[in-house]
Design a protein around this motif. Structure first.
Motif, PDB file in Angstrom:
ATOM      1  N   HIS A  77       0.805  -1.202   0.000  1.00 24.63           N
ATOM      2  CA  HIS A  77       0.000   0.000   0.000  1.00 24.63           C
ATOM      3  C   HIS A  77       0.851   1.271   0.000  1.00 24.63           C
ATOM      4  O   HIS A  77       0.444   2.292  -0.558  1.00 24.63           O
ATOM      5  CB  HIS A  77      -0.950  -0.013   1.196  1.00 24.63           C
ATOM      6  CG  HIS A  77      -1.945  -1.125   1.144  1.00 24.63           C
ATOM      7  ND1 HIS A  77      -1.883  -2.219   1.964  1.00 24.63           N
ATOM      8  CD2 HIS A  77      -3.022  -1.323   0.333  1.00 24.63           C
ATOM      9  CE1 HIS A  77      -2.878  -3.044   1.675  1.00 24.63           C
ATOM     10  NE2 HIS A  77      -3.581  -2.535   0.703  1.00 24.63           N
ATOM     11  N   SER A  78       2.028   1.225   0.617  1.00 21.55           N
ATOM     12  CA  SER A  78       2.904   2.395   0.579  1.00 21.55           C
ATOM     13  C   SER A  78       3.368   2.679  -0.848  1.00 21.55           C
ATOM     14  O   SER A  78       3.410   3.838  -1.275  1.00 21.55           O
ATOM     15  CB  SER A  78       4.115   2.179   1.497  1.00 21.55           C
ATOM     16  OG  SER A  78       3.723   2.131   2.845  1.00 21.55           O
ATOM     17  N   ALA A  79       3.704   1.624  -1.576  1.00 20.88           N
ATOM     18  CA  ALA A  79       4.119   1.804  -2.969  1.00 20.88           C
ATOM     19  C   ALA A  79       2.968   2.361  -3.803  1.00 20.88           C
ATOM     20  O   ALA A  79       3.174   3.257  -4.641  1.00 20.88           O
ATOM     21  CB  ALA A  79       4.614   0.479  -3.551  1.00 20.88           C
ATOM     22  N   LEU A  80       1.760   1.848  -3.595  1.00 24.13           N
ATOM     23  CA  LEU A  80       0.610   2.370  -4.336  1.00 24.13           C
ATOM     24  C   LEU A  80       0.372   3.837  -4.012  1.00 24.13           C
ATOM     25  O   LEU A  80       0.061   4.644  -4.901  1.00 24.13           O
ATOM     26  CB  LEU A  80      -0.634   1.547  -4.000  1.00 24.13           C
ATOM     27  CG  LEU A  80      -0.627   0.068  -4.382  1.00 24.13           C
ATOM     28  CD1 LEU A  80      -1.955  -0.584  -4.021  1.00 24.13           C
ATOM     29  CD2 LEU A  80      -0.332  -0.128  -5.868  1.00 24.13           C
ATOM     30  N   VAL A  82      18.146   6.609 -13.780  1.00 24.58           N
ATOM     31  CA  VAL A  82      17.062   7.311 -13.104  1.00 24.58           C
ATOM     32  C   VAL A  82      17.670   8.328 -12.138  1.00 24.58           C
ATOM     33  O   VAL A  82      18.805   8.181 -11.684  1.00 24.58           O
ATOM     34  CB  VAL A  82      16.149   6.343 -12.325  1.00 24.58           C
ATOM     35  CG1 VAL A  82      15.450   5.380 -13.273  1.00 24.58           C
ATOM     36  CG2 VAL A  82      16.918   5.572 -11.257  1.00 24.58           C
ATOM     37  N   ASP A  83      16.892   9.365 -11.852  1.00 20.07           N
ATOM     38  CA  ASP A  83      17.365  10.405 -10.946  1.00 20.07           C
ATOM     39  C   ASP A  83      17.144  10.046  -9.488  1.00 20.07           C
ATOM     40  O   ASP A  83      17.953  10.410  -8.619  1.00 20.07           O
ATOM     41  CB  ASP A  83      16.655  11.726 -11.251  1.00 20.07           C
ATOM     42  CG  ASP A  83      16.916  12.213 -12.655  1.00 20.07           C
ATOM     43  OD1 ASP A  83      18.058  12.644 -12.921  1.00 20.07           O
ATOM     44  OD2 ASP A  83      15.988  12.144 -13.495  1.00 20.07           O
ATOM     45  N   GLU A  84      16.033   9.365  -9.208  1.00 18.02           N
ATOM     46  CA  GLU A  84      15.670   9.031  -7.832  1.00 18.02           C
ATOM     47  C   GLU A  84      15.089   7.623  -7.773  1.00 18.02           C
ATOM     48  O   GLU A  84      14.448   7.168  -8.715  1.00 18.02           O
ATOM     49  CB  GLU A  84      14.622  10.012  -7.285  1.00 18.02           C
ATOM     50  CG  GLU A  84      15.055  11.469  -7.263  1.00 18.02           C
ATOM     51  CD  GLU A  84      16.087  11.768  -6.181  1.00 18.02           C
ATOM     52  OE1 GLU A  84      16.199  10.955  -5.229  1.00 18.02           O
ATOM     53  OE2 GLU A  84      16.773  12.800  -6.283  1.00 18.02           O
ATOM     54  N   VAL A  85      15.295   6.962  -6.626  1.00 15.63           N
ATOM     55  CA  VAL A  85      14.701   5.658  -6.371  1.00 15.63           C
ATOM     56  C   VAL A  85      13.929   5.740  -5.056  1.00 15.63           C
ATOM     57  O   VAL A  85      14.471   6.203  -4.041  1.00 15.63           O
ATOM     58  CB  VAL A  85      15.758   4.544  -6.285  1.00 15.63           C
ATOM     59  CG1 VAL A  85      15.085   3.193  -6.046  1.00 15.63           C
ATOM     60  CG2 VAL A  85      16.609   4.500  -7.553  1.00 15.63           C
ATOM     61  N   VAL A  86      12.684   5.323  -5.089  1.00 17.27           N
ATOM     62  CA  VAL A  86      11.849   5.266  -3.881  1.00 17.27           C
ATOM     63  C   VAL A  86      11.641   3.796  -3.553  1.00 17.27           C
ATOM     64  O   VAL A  86      11.010   3.065  -4.328  1.00 17.27           O
ATOM     65  CB  VAL A  86      10.502   5.981  -4.105  1.00 17.27           C
ATOM     66  CG1 VAL A  86       9.652   5.889  -2.839  1.00 17.27           C
ATOM     67  CG2 VAL A  86      10.725   7.440  -4.495  1.00 17.27           C
ATOM     68  N   VAL A  87      12.174   3.356  -2.428  1.00 14.50           N
ATOM     69  CA  VAL A  87      12.135   1.949  -2.026  1.00 14.50           C
ATOM     70  C   VAL A  87      11.068   1.783  -0.949  1.00 14.50           C
ATOM     71  O   VAL A  87      11.192   2.301   0.160  1.00 14.50           O
ATOM     72  CB  VAL A  87      13.503   1.490  -1.493  1.00 14.50           C
ATOM     73  CG1 VAL A  87      13.455   0.008  -1.118  1.00 14.50           C
ATOM     74  CG2 VAL A  87      14.592   1.755  -2.526  1.00 14.50           C
ATOM     75  N   LEU A  88      10.012   1.049  -1.279  1.00 11.95           N
ATOM     76  CA  LEU A  88       8.903   0.823  -0.351  1.00 11.95           C
ATOM     77  C   LEU A  88       8.598  -0.668  -0.327  1.00 11.95           C
ATOM     78  O   LEU A  88       7.577  -1.136  -0.813  1.00 11.95           O
ATOM     79  CB  LEU A  88       7.685   1.650  -0.787  1.00 11.95           C
ATOM     80  CG  LEU A  88       7.923   3.169  -0.786  1.00 11.95           C
ATOM     81  CD1 LEU A  88       6.821   3.895  -1.526  1.00 11.95           C
ATOM     82  CD2 LEU A  88       8.069   3.687   0.632  1.00 11.95           C
ATOM     83  N   THR A  89       9.544  -1.418   0.219  1.00 15.04           N
ATOM     84  CA  THR A  89       9.499  -2.875   0.194  1.00 15.04           C
ATOM     85  C   THR A  89       9.195  -3.469   1.568  1.00 15.04           C
ATOM     86  O   THR A  89       9.489  -4.632   1.819  1.00 15.04           O
ATOM     87  CB  THR A  89      10.835  -3.429  -0.338  1.00 15.04           C
ATOM     88  OG1 THR A  89      11.917  -2.848   0.398  1.00 15.04           O
ATOM     89  CG2 THR A  89      11.015  -3.095  -1.798  1.00 15.04           C
TER      90      THR A  89
END
Length: 434
Positions: A195-198, A288-295
Motif C-alpha cells: 500500500h505504501s508503494a501504491l 534514473v534520478d531518484e529511487v523510492v524503495v517501499l518494500t
C-alpha cells in the motif's frame, strides 16, 4: 511497554484501567514519533477504527472530543488529535527521549535457567547523558519497525552500491508538499508492491500530470502484476480499495511504466551521477534520478538478545501467529483472532505486539494491535478468561489466495535460474497512450 505509538499507548491505557502501573519509554520526542514521519499520508482506516476503546475512555474523562468517526485522518492528524492527547492523559506513565537498549532477567543472561520465573526483568534505557536500569514485572514490545525498512536488494540485503547511492534513494513515501523540486521532471523508480508503494505511485502520477517530463518506473519483484492493485470495490475498507483503483488508473493512463520480475542486485552511478539498476539476471534499468524503495519493514530485535524468544524462521513473528499472517500463503484481510496466547514468548511475561508481532509480514491494522494489547493486559493482570476471549473481525481486502511474492519459474523461461526475465508491461488503455 516499549514505544509510544498507537499500540504501545493503547497497552498503557488497558493496563492502567486494570489498576496496574505502566511505563512507556519512547526514544522520540513525542507520541507517535514514527507516525509523524509519514504525516502527509492519509490512512485508509476511519477514525472509528483508529481509537482504542480503553484509550477512548481515558481520554473522554479528560474532556477529549473524538474526531468525526467516518473521516480518514492523515498521519499528522492521527498523531496530533489522538496520540498526543492520549500521551498527555497518561502523564507520568510516558517518558520521551528514553531509548531502550536492552532487556534481561535480573542478574541472569539468557543461558541461565534458575530464577527466570521469579526474578523481574531489567530494562536498560539511555536518556540524554545518562543510563538507567528499570525493574519491570512484564515487557510489552511495540517498538522499532519504522526505523528498519527493507532494502532495495532483492535478496533482503542492500544491493551492491545501494548504501553509497543513499543521496538518491528514499525509503519513505515522498512528501510532495516539500519535495516537489526533488521529483518534478525527473526519472523516478519506485520499488515495492504494498500500500505504501501504491500511495507513492498515485502521488507521483499526479506530479507527472502537473510537470511534464516526470517519468515513473514501477519495479515489481514478482513476475506478474497479479493482485497487486488489491480488491478494488470488493475491499471492505473502501479507501484501501480506492487506492488500488487509483494506482491502476495511473498505470493505464500511461503515467507509470511497470517492470516485472526485477530483483535488484546492483546500483551504479552513470557519468552524470544518475543511478542505473541491475537485476540479478543482468538486466539493466535507467538511468534514473531518484529511487523510492517501499518494500516493507522488519523488526529490530537487536536489544532483545538476552531474553528467550520463539520466532518463526521466515517471518520473525511469534511462531504461533506466523501461520495466520504468512503472505506466502494468503493475502486476505481476515486474520484469525489472536492474543496473549499467540504473542507470549518463552521468556516469562514478555510479549511482542503491534507491527513488531507481524515480523516481516505486511498489512497490519490498528484494530489488530488494539485487540492484541487488550488480551495481553488481561493476561498480565491474571484475568485468563478475558485474555483467552479474543474477538477480532477485520475488514477483508477482497483478495484471497497466495500473494505471489515470488513466481515459480515457467517451463519456457528465458530468464535466470529462479525467475522469469524482467518484462515491461503495457497496461495503457486504448486512446490513453502517453
Amino acid at each position: 511497554m516499549v514505544g509510544a505509538g498507537p499500540v504501545g499507548l493503547a497497552a498503557a491505557a488497558q493496563l492502567l484501567e486494570r489498576g496496574l502501573r505502566p511505563l512507556v519509554p519512547e526514544a522520540g520526542p513525542q507520541a507517535g514519533a514514527a507516525v509523524a514521519r509519514w504525516h502527509h499520508v492519509r490512512l485508509f482506516s476511519r477514525w472509528s477504527e483508529l481509537v482504542d476503546p480503553a484509550a477512548r475512555r481515558l481520554l473522554e474523562r479528560s474532556g477529549w472530543t473524538a474526531p468525526e468517526a467516518e473521516a480518514y485522518p492523515t498521519g499528522a492528524e492521527w498523531a496530533s488529535q489522538y496520540l498526543a492527547p492520549l500521551a498527555d492523559a497518561l502523564g507520568e506513565h510516558v517518558r520521551f527521549g528514553t531509548r531502550v537498549v536492552g532487556v534481561a532477567r535480573r542478574g541472569r543472561d539468557r543461558i541461565v535457567d534458575a530464577g527466570r520465573d521469579s526474578e523481574p526483568l531489567t530494562v536498560h534505557v539511555e536518556t540524554s547523558g545518562s543510563e538507567e536500569r528499570i525493574t519491570a514485572r512484564a515487557l510489552i514490545d511495540a517498538s522499532r519497525t519504522w526505523s528498519t525498512p527493507n532494502p532495495l536488494g532483492g535478496d533482503g540485503l542492500p544491493a551492491i552500491g545501494e548504501r553509497s547511492a543513499a543521496d538518491r534513494i528514499s525509503y519513505r513515501v515522498p512528501d510532495l508538499s516539500v519535495e516537489t523540486a526533488r521529483y518534478a521532471g525527473r526519472r523516478i523508480a519506485v520499488a515495492g508492491s504494498g500500500h505504501s508503494a501504491l500511495t507513492a505511485l498515485v502521488a507521483l502520477a499526479g506530479l507527472a500530470e502537473r510537470h511534464p517530463g516526470t517519468h515513473i518506473t514501477w519495479l515489481l519483484r514478482r513476475g506478474a502484476v497479479g493482485n497487486v492493485f488489491g480488491g478494488g470495490q470488493s475491499d471492505q475498507l473502501p479507501a484501501r480499495g480506492a487506492l488500488g483503483l487509483k494506482a491502476k488508473a495511473a498505470v493505464e493512463a500511461g503515467h507509470v511504466e511497470v517492470v516485472t520480475g526485477f530483483r535488484t542486485s546492483l546500483v551504479e552511478r552513470d557519468p552524470g551521477g544518475r543511478l542505473v539498476l541491475e537485476s540479478q539476471d543482468g538486466h539493466r534499468l535507467g538511468p534514473v534520478d531518484e529511487v523510492v524503495v517501499l518494500t516493507g519493514f522488519r523488526p529490530d530485535l537487536s536489544w532483545l538478545s538476552e531474553v528467550r524468544l520463539e520466532l518463526d524462521p521466515v517471518l520473525q513473528a511469534p511462531t504461533a501467529l506466523a501461520p495466520l499472517i504468512d503472505p506466502n500463503v494468503h493475502s486476505c484481510g481476515t486474520v484469525y483472532p489472536h492474543g496473549a496466547d499467540e504473542l507470549r514468548q518463552p521468556e516469562p511475561n514478555v510479549y511482542l505486539v503491534g507491527m513488531k508481532s507481524y515480523g516481516r509480514a505486511p498489512t497490519f491494522l490498528a484494530l489488530t494491535g488494539y485487540e492484541q494489547v487488550r488480551s495481553v493486559a488481561a493476561d498480565i493482570a491474571g484475568d485468563r478468561e478475558a485474555a483467552g476471549k479474543v474477538e477480532l473481525t477485520l475488514p477483508e481486502t477482497g483478495v484471497c489466495g497466495g500473494s505471489d511474492l515470488f513466481d515459480a519459474r515457467p517451463a519456457a523461461s528465458t530468464g535466470g535460474c529462479c525467475a522469469p526475465a524482467p518484462a515491461v508491461l503495457d497496461l495503457v488503455a486504448p486512446g490513453k497512450r502517453a
